[in-house]
Scaffold this motif. Sequence first.
Motif: not given
Length: 210
Positions: A201-210
Amino acid sequence: MSADSSSPRLSALVGLGRKLFGRRLFVGLAVAIAGIELLVPVPFFAEGHRLSQCAAILFALGGLALRAWGSGCAGRHTRTGQIEAPQLVTGGPFAHLRNPIYLGTMCLGFGMAALIGDPKAYVLAALAFVFLYLGIVPAEEAFLREQFGAAYARYCAEVPRFLPRLRPWPGRAKHTFQWRAAKGEIGIALWATGIYLALWGEEWLDRVWG
């Protein structure tokens, strides 16, 4: 490690272990939170990772099974906030090694680290286990030595701490297996699964918001 509890170094470890014992779950939670922030998981079952991740899952499941076997033989007091032992447990996995639940935890932890695939996961797991068990194991041994005296001394002389003996100790006693205590490992399995999903989930959020 010497059995002489009068050693200043050992006395310090025993004192540390007694303080950590009731807080061991909080230490695990702190490591999990740090891992979610620091670790980057490799792709799940992607080409090039399937064999290693299958082995990691089996290793982690083996750790859970060892924990369940040990918990079922020892009883529910292993989940309390203080060191206690209604009886000296020497049957089941305890006939092969003195700390099967802790060895199972380490197998689970390093299995999860292998599944995640980030080298930093191994470092976090190793640091957590050293920090916890360097104190908790001597504290438990000091308690059991005081509680059971010569019987525990004989057991220690024949059964290793962490490296299992192949044949069970001949002096072992039979104990009723407590399924209710073993079922508590379901919560540990869910906790480990939740950590892994949180990493993704953290990895996905980083990709989405990064």
